[in-house]
Design an enzyme around this catalytic site. Structure first.
Site, PDB file in Angstrom:
ATOM      1  N   CYS A   2       0.820  -1.214   0.000  1.00 16.84           N
ATOM      2  CA  CYS A   2       0.000   0.000   0.000  1.00 16.84           C
ATOM      3  C   CYS A   2       0.854   1.264   0.000  1.00 16.84           C
ATOM      4  O   CYS A   2       1.861   1.343   0.696  1.00 16.84           O
ATOM      5  CB  CYS A   2      -0.900   0.026   1.221  1.00 16.84           C
ATOM      6  SG  CYS A   2      -2.020  -1.359   1.265  1.00 16.84           S
ATOM      7  N   ARG A  27       5.634   0.357  -6.085  1.00 20.25           N
ATOM      8  CA  ARG A  27       5.585  -0.472  -4.877  1.00 20.25           C
ATOM      9  C   ARG A  27       4.765  -1.735  -5.091  1.00 20.25           C
ATOM     10  O   ARG A  27       4.887  -2.690  -4.323  1.00 20.25           O
ATOM     11  CB  ARG A  27       4.946   0.329  -3.721  1.00 20.25           C
ATOM     12  CG  ARG A  27       5.820   1.432  -3.188  1.00 20.25           C
ATOM     13  CD  ARG A  27       5.034   2.349  -2.275  1.00 20.25           C
ATOM     14  NE  ARG A  27       4.672   1.739  -1.026  1.00 20.25           N
ATOM     15  CZ  ARG A  27       5.284   1.961   0.143  1.00 20.25           C
ATOM     16  NH1 ARG A  27       6.317   2.762   0.185  1.00 20.25           N
ATOM     17  NH2 ARG A  27       4.881   1.376   1.235  1.00 20.25           N
ATOM     18  N   TRP A  76      -2.626  -2.799  -1.879  1.00 18.44           N
ATOM     19  CA  TRP A  76      -2.155  -4.158  -2.176  1.00 18.44           C
ATOM     20  C   TRP A  76      -2.946  -5.049  -1.226  1.00 18.44           C
ATOM     21  O   TRP A  76      -2.736  -5.010  -0.007  1.00 18.44           O
ATOM     22  CB  TRP A  76      -0.655  -4.257  -1.921  1.00 18.44           C
ATOM     23  CG  TRP A  76      -0.015  -5.508  -2.422  1.00 18.44           C
ATOM     24  CD1 TRP A  76       0.431  -5.754  -3.688  1.00 18.44           C
ATOM     25  CD2 TRP A  76       0.287  -6.692  -1.656  1.00 18.44           C
ATOM     26  NE1 TRP A  76       0.982  -7.005  -3.766  1.00 18.44           N
ATOM     27  CE2 TRP A  76       0.901  -7.611  -2.530  1.00 18.44           C
ATOM     28  CE3 TRP A  76       0.083  -7.069  -0.332  1.00 18.44           C
ATOM     29  CZ2 TRP A  76       1.319  -8.863  -2.125  1.00 18.44           C
ATOM     30  CZ3 TRP A  76       0.501  -8.325   0.071  1.00 18.44           C
ATOM     31  CH2 TRP A  76       1.114  -9.214  -0.825  1.00 18.44           C
ATOM     32  N   ASN A 100      -1.959   2.016   5.646  1.00 20.80           N
ATOM     33  CA  ASN A 100      -0.964   1.025   5.218  1.00 20.80           C
ATOM     34  C   ASN A 100      -0.600   0.215   6.458  1.00 20.80           C
ATOM     35  O   ASN A 100      -0.351   0.789   7.516  1.00 20.80           O
ATOM     36  CB  ASN A 100       0.279   1.736   4.658  1.00 20.80           C
ATOM     37  CG  ASN A 100       1.377   0.764   4.294  1.00 20.80           C
ATOM     38  OD1 ASN A 100       1.132  -0.422   4.095  1.00 20.80           O
ATOM     39  ND2 ASN A 100       2.600   1.259   4.207  1.00 20.80           N
ATOM     40  N   GLY A 101      -0.601  -1.112   6.324  1.00 20.53           N
ATOM     41  CA  GLY A 101      -0.278  -1.969   7.468  1.00 20.53           C
ATOM     42  C   GLY A 101      -1.376  -3.004   7.665  1.00 20.53           C
ATOM     43  O   GLY A 101      -2.189  -3.234   6.767  1.00 20.53           O
ATOM     44  N   GLU A 479      20.191 -16.052  -6.559  1.00 21.05           N
ATOM     45  CA  GLU A 479      19.703 -14.732  -6.961  1.00 21.05           C
ATOM     46  C   GLU A 479      19.278 -14.744  -8.440  1.00 21.05           C
ATOM     47  O   GLU A 479      18.240 -14.180  -8.801  1.00 21.05           O
ATOM     48  CB  GLU A 479      20.802 -13.692  -6.692  1.00 21.05           C
ATOM     49  CG  GLU A 479      20.532 -12.303  -7.212  1.00 21.05           C
ATOM     50  CD  GLU A 479      19.216 -11.691  -6.738  1.00 21.05           C
ATOM     51  OE1 GLU A 479      18.597 -12.208  -5.793  1.00 21.05           O
ATOM     52  OE2 GLU A 479      18.800 -10.695  -7.356  1.00 21.05           O
ATOM     53  N   LYS A 483      15.495 -13.871  -9.854  1.00 20.28           N
ATOM     54  CA  LYS A 483      15.249 -12.865 -10.894  1.00 20.28           C
ATOM     55  C   LYS A 483      14.417 -13.463 -12.018  1.00 20.28           C
ATOM     56  O   LYS A 483      13.445 -12.889 -12.456  1.00 20.28           O
ATOM     57  CB  LYS A 483      16.578 -12.401 -11.487  1.00 20.28           C
ATOM     58  CG  LYS A 483      17.299 -11.170 -11.218  1.00 20.28           C
ATOM     59  CD  LYS A 483      16.843  -9.987 -10.524  1.00 20.28           C
ATOM     60  CE  LYS A 483      16.055 -10.144  -9.287  1.00 20.28           C
ATOM     61  NZ  LYS A 483      16.585  -9.508  -8.110  1.00 20.28           N
ATOM     62  N   GLU A 486      10.708 -14.381 -10.910  1.00 17.76           N
ATOM     63  CA  GLU A 486       9.792 -13.299 -10.533  1.00 17.76           C
ATOM     64  C   GLU A 486       9.335 -12.464 -11.711  1.00 17.76           C
ATOM     65  O   GLU A 486       8.234 -11.918 -11.690  1.00 17.76           O
ATOM     66  CB  GLU A 486      10.380 -12.416  -9.416  1.00 17.76           C
ATOM     67  CG  GLU A 486      11.518 -11.513  -9.814  1.00 17.76           C
ATOM     68  CD  GLU A 486      11.961 -10.594  -8.657  1.00 17.76           C
ATOM     69  OE1 GLU A 486      13.170 -10.410  -8.517  1.00 17.76           O
ATOM     70  OE2 GLU A 486      11.116 -10.085  -7.908  1.00 17.76           O
ATOM     71  N   HIS A 502      20.270 -36.286  -5.560  1.00 19.63           N
ATOM     72  CA  HIS A 502      19.504 -36.794  -4.424  1.00 19.63           C
ATOM     73  C   HIS A 502      18.012 -36.539  -4.589  1.00 19.63           C
ATOM     74  O   HIS A 502      17.295 -36.391  -3.609  1.00 19.63           O
ATOM     75  CB  HIS A 502      20.054 -36.195  -3.125  1.00 19.63           C
ATOM     76  CG  HIS A 502      21.503 -36.515  -2.949  1.00 19.63           C
ATOM     77  ND1 HIS A 502      21.949 -37.760  -2.574  1.00 19.63           N
ATOM     78  CD2 HIS A 502      22.610 -35.774  -3.177  1.00 19.63           C
ATOM     79  CE1 HIS A 502      23.276 -37.763  -2.550  1.00 19.63           C
ATOM     80  NE2 HIS A 502      23.699 -36.571  -2.915  1.00 19.63           N
ATOM     81  N   LYS A 601       7.197  -3.847  -4.328  1.00 19.29           N
ATOM     82  CA  LYS A 601       8.595  -3.432  -4.175  1.00 19.29           C
ATOM     83  C   LYS A 601       8.952  -3.271  -2.702  1.00 19.29           C
ATOM     84  O   LYS A 601      10.075  -3.539  -2.297  1.00 19.29           O
ATOM     85  CB  LYS A 601       8.796  -2.105  -4.925  1.00 19.29           C
ATOM     86  CG  LYS A 601      10.192  -1.538  -4.848  1.00 19.29           C
ATOM     87  CD  LYS A 601      11.136  -2.303  -5.741  1.00 19.29           C
ATOM     88  CE  LYS A 601      12.561  -1.793  -5.698  1.00 19.29           C
ATOM     89  NZ  LYS A 601      13.503  -2.815  -6.210  1.00 19.29           N
TER      90      LYS A 601
HETATM   91  C1  F6R Z   1      13.608  -9.427  -5.700  1.00 17.77           C
HETATM   92  C2  F6R Z   1      13.459  -8.399  -4.690  1.00 17.77           C
HETATM   93  C3  F6R Z   1      13.029  -8.811  -3.330  1.00 17.77           C
HETATM   94  C4  F6R Z   1      13.654  -7.889  -2.266  1.00 17.77           C
HETATM   95  C5  F6R Z   1      13.077  -8.221  -0.887  1.00 17.77           C
HETATM   96  C6  F6R Z   1      13.704  -7.387   0.202  1.00 17.77           C
HETATM   97  O1  F6R Z   1      14.072  -8.918  -6.905  1.00 17.77           O
HETATM   98  O2  F6R Z   1      13.648  -7.248  -4.949  1.00 17.77           O
HETATM   99  O3  F6R Z   1      13.332 -10.133  -3.081  1.00 17.77           O
HETATM  100  O4  F6R Z   1      15.025  -8.062  -2.274  1.00 17.77           O
HETATM  101  O5  F6R Z   1      11.697  -7.998  -0.892  1.00 17.77           O
HETATM  102  O6  F6R Z   1      13.500  -6.025  -0.027  1.00 17.77           O
HETATM  103  P1  F6R Z   1      14.406  -4.941   0.664  1.00 17.77           P
HETATM  104  O7  F6R Z   1      15.759  -5.064   0.096  1.00 17.77           O
HETATM  105  O8  F6R Z   1      13.744  -3.634   0.332  1.00 17.77           O
HETATM  106  O9  F6R Z   1      14.386  -5.235   2.132  1.00 17.77           O
END
Ligand code: F6R
Length: 606
Positions: A2, A27, A76, A100-101, A479, A483, A486, A502, A601
């Site tokens: 949110c 976000r 959200w 928000n929350g 990682e 990427k 997602e 395994h 985000k």
């Molecule tokens: C993936 C991504 C997320 C963030 C995670 C933590 O591409 O961006 O996995 O890394 O939500 O977010 P922060 O770094 O803002 O704590």
């Protein structure tokens, strides 16, 4: 998650709010809404819908837009599905609010205040509006003070009272609110990005402080009604959001910005050829005296921690734990005053990381946060902060934040090695020599992006993919797989290649794409033989390999040569290649690369 905005000033509030909500789109959200309060007529106008800010803009198109005070929201969904009715703002009587929350006890509150009949939505937020309206007898402070005593959970509440024209009220617990002003008026928002060009300076509204936004001033009061002096922070990045430049997506722009972001993150911390963390205020003493290091972080930031772990263990010979922040406190972690906790986060607002950090500090641990957003909640909660200098990261998928986190962590480990007497001047010089070449090595990969684009075309039809490697390669691939999954929606698993036999190798079938990185000299032969095992089962292998490794005469579906660095630093070129691979697969599938479905985000709920 949110996003909240509020504006009170000279301009048309509708336009101002819509522009700010667009700045918060990154976000992640599923509905949007706004409410305006006309100071002359006292009329409240509420507009909201499931969908995008552009849908809200359409709804507002024929409005007269004469009000200059109002609040807006991107939702959200957590409590209640995605619908017009559940979108914020919510109104009950004289109270109009956005939130928000999560209010954990909203069901109890429904019973306590007997609200069942009057609620129209399924949200916890409407319950707060109703509670506040029950408590409101003409004094906003009194109503807010009483209401927050009933609320359990996290909240940033921004409120209009219909009979209090030209004032916006706000109060928060954990979930952030920032506020700023300029000649055109006052603004608040859930993050600095929404303040746009309004803000050269902003304040983080303290918890449980009642904020009043007037046309030309911001006033803060504690719950006893005493004024609180605001503390302003200067913004040192460009908040005007210069757009995507010549790139189709923010993600590509942010990938390409990495060499500069890496240099900027290193710059102030290398003085006369030596690592110097004095500008961060990190005292050598805590780097010297700690007996354990523990990372708490989520997602990509946690993967940065895994790379740091390899370095800490190899260079410092120290044990290091890397924990999912969301699991941390349920594992009864062994933490004491000899533990150094590293909280890593781009946004500085990830609630699980924040809570894990608080937990560790309560057990006596010292803490350093590695953060991109200045003044964010985790930065404020930590003993010390190392800011990454990535600039605003708008694409949901993190790229430059990750690699700048790595730079900060490498510098931190380098300094630890120095103060613990493991590095002499020559060893420090050699270490830094490798690190400062990381931007250039990344640039070499970025310059070959069209070759990676060609490789990506071979993955477009895949439903599943695997990424395999050992040691540091495995951490890098965790990682890389995050990427790819997602933003491309291809189910991708990173696997420690020795572990494949395994169980998981059963999933490898004819033409399953398998991405393998081979960057570590001591692991190369074992990794190559694991690759042959999957090839024997029909897998189509894309190999990312350090350029000076000899591949004998084996054949691969595709091979990309990574510019050579010392093994520990190969994460930089390899990550650039993996980011580009994910990016091109997503783009060629026609997906919304910057805003993948269901994701946010900034993750501000547990
Ligand atoms: C993936 C991504 C997320 C963030 C995670 C933590 O591409 O961006 O996995 O890394 O939500 O977010 P922060 O770094 O803002 O704590």
């Amino acid at each position: 998650m949110c996003g909240i905005v509020g504006y009170n000033g000279k301009n048309s509030v509708t336009d101002q709010l819509l522009d700010s909500l667009e700045l918060l789109e990154y976000r992640g959200y599923d509905s949007a809404g706004l409410a305006t309060l006309n100071g002359t007529t006292g009329k409240v106008k509420l507009r909201k819908c499931a969908g995008r800010v552009r849908d809200l803009r359409r709804i507002c198109q024929s409005d007269k837009k004469i009000s200059t005070c109002g609040i807006g929201h991107t939702r959200w969904a957590t409590h209640g599905g995605v619908s017009d009715l559940n979108a914020h703002p919510h109104r009950n009587g004289d109270v109009i609010l956005v939130h928000n929350g999560i209010i954990e006890n909203y069901e109890e509150l429904k019973d306590h205040f007997m609200l069942h009949k009057e609620l129209k939505s399924q949200t916890d937020t409407e319950v707060v509006a109703a509670v506040l309206n029950r408590l409101y007898k003409g004094d906003p402070h009194e109503a807010l003070r009483k209401a927050v005593q009933y609320l359990r959970g996290t909240f940033a509440l921004v409120v209009l009272f219909a009979d209090q024209p030209d004032t916006i009220y706000a109060i928060r617990n954990v979930s952030p609110i920032v506020a700023a002003y300029n000649d055109n008026g006052t603004m608040l928002a859930s993050d600095v990005a929404a303040l746009g060009a309004t803000a050269e300076k902003y304040m983080v509204v303290p918890e449980y402080v009642i904020t009043e936004l007037h046309k030309n001033e911001i006033k803060l009061f504690d719950l006893e009604g005493k004024p609180v002096e605001p503390e302003f922070i200067t913004i040192d990045w460009d908040t005007t959001r210069d757009g995507k430049g010549n790139y189709p997506f923010y993600m590509e722009k942010e990938i390409m910005e990495q060499p500069d972001a890496l240099k900027a993150t290193m710059e102030q911390r290398i003085v006369d050829g030596k690592i110097d963390l004095s500008s961060d205020g990190v005292p050598d003493e805590i780097l010297k005296s700690c007996e354990r290091v523990c990372v708490v972080a989520c997602g990509t930031a946690m993967h940065a921690g895994l790379v740091a772990k390899a370095l800490v263990q190899s260079k410092l010979g120290m044990h290091m734990a890397v924990e999912y922040a969301s699991e941390f406190m349920y594992e009864d972690p062994v933490i004491d005053e000899k533990t150094l906790v590293l909280a890593i986060s781009q946004s500085g607002e990830t609630i699980d990381t924040l809570e894990a950090l608080k937990y560790a500090r309560a057990k006596g641990a010292k803490s350093i946060a590695v953060i991109n957003v200045k003044g964010s909640s985790i930065a404020r909660e930590s003993d010390y902060v190392m800011y990454t200098v990535a600039g605003p990261e708008i694409a949901v998928a993190s790229t430059k934040a990750y690699t700048t986190q790595l730079i900060a962590l490498f510098l931190l480990v380098g300094r630890m090695a120095k103060v613990r007497g493991i590095f002499d001047d020559a060893a420090e010089k050699e270490f830094l020599g490798h690190l400062v070449s990381a931007p250039e090595k990344m640039q070499q990969v970025l310059d070959q992006k069209h070759d990676i684009h060609k490789i990506a075309r071979g993955m477009l039809d895949a439903k599943d993919a695997f990424m395999i490697g050992r040691g540091l390669d495995y951490s890098i691939l965790l990682e890389g797989a995050l990427k790819l999954k997602e933003i491309s929606y291809i189910h991708t698993e990173a696997y420690a290649s020795g572990e494949l036999k395994h169980g998981t190798i059963a999933l490898i079938t004819e033409n399953t794409p398998v991405v393998a990185t081979v960057t570590q000299s001591r692991l190369k032969d074992k990794e190559l033989s694991n690759i042959r095992e999957v090839q024997s089962r029909g897998a189509s292998v894309i190999l990312l390999v350090k350029e000076d490794f000899d591949l004998a005469d084996a054949e691969y579906a595709d091979v990309f040569m990574l510019p050579a660095m010392a093994d520990e630093f190969m994460v930089f070129p390899a990550s650039a290649a993996l980011q580009l691979l994910a990016y091109y697969v997503s783009m060629d599938k026609g997906l919304d690369v910057d805003k993948p479905r269901n994701l946010a985000k900034v993750v501000t709920v547990e």
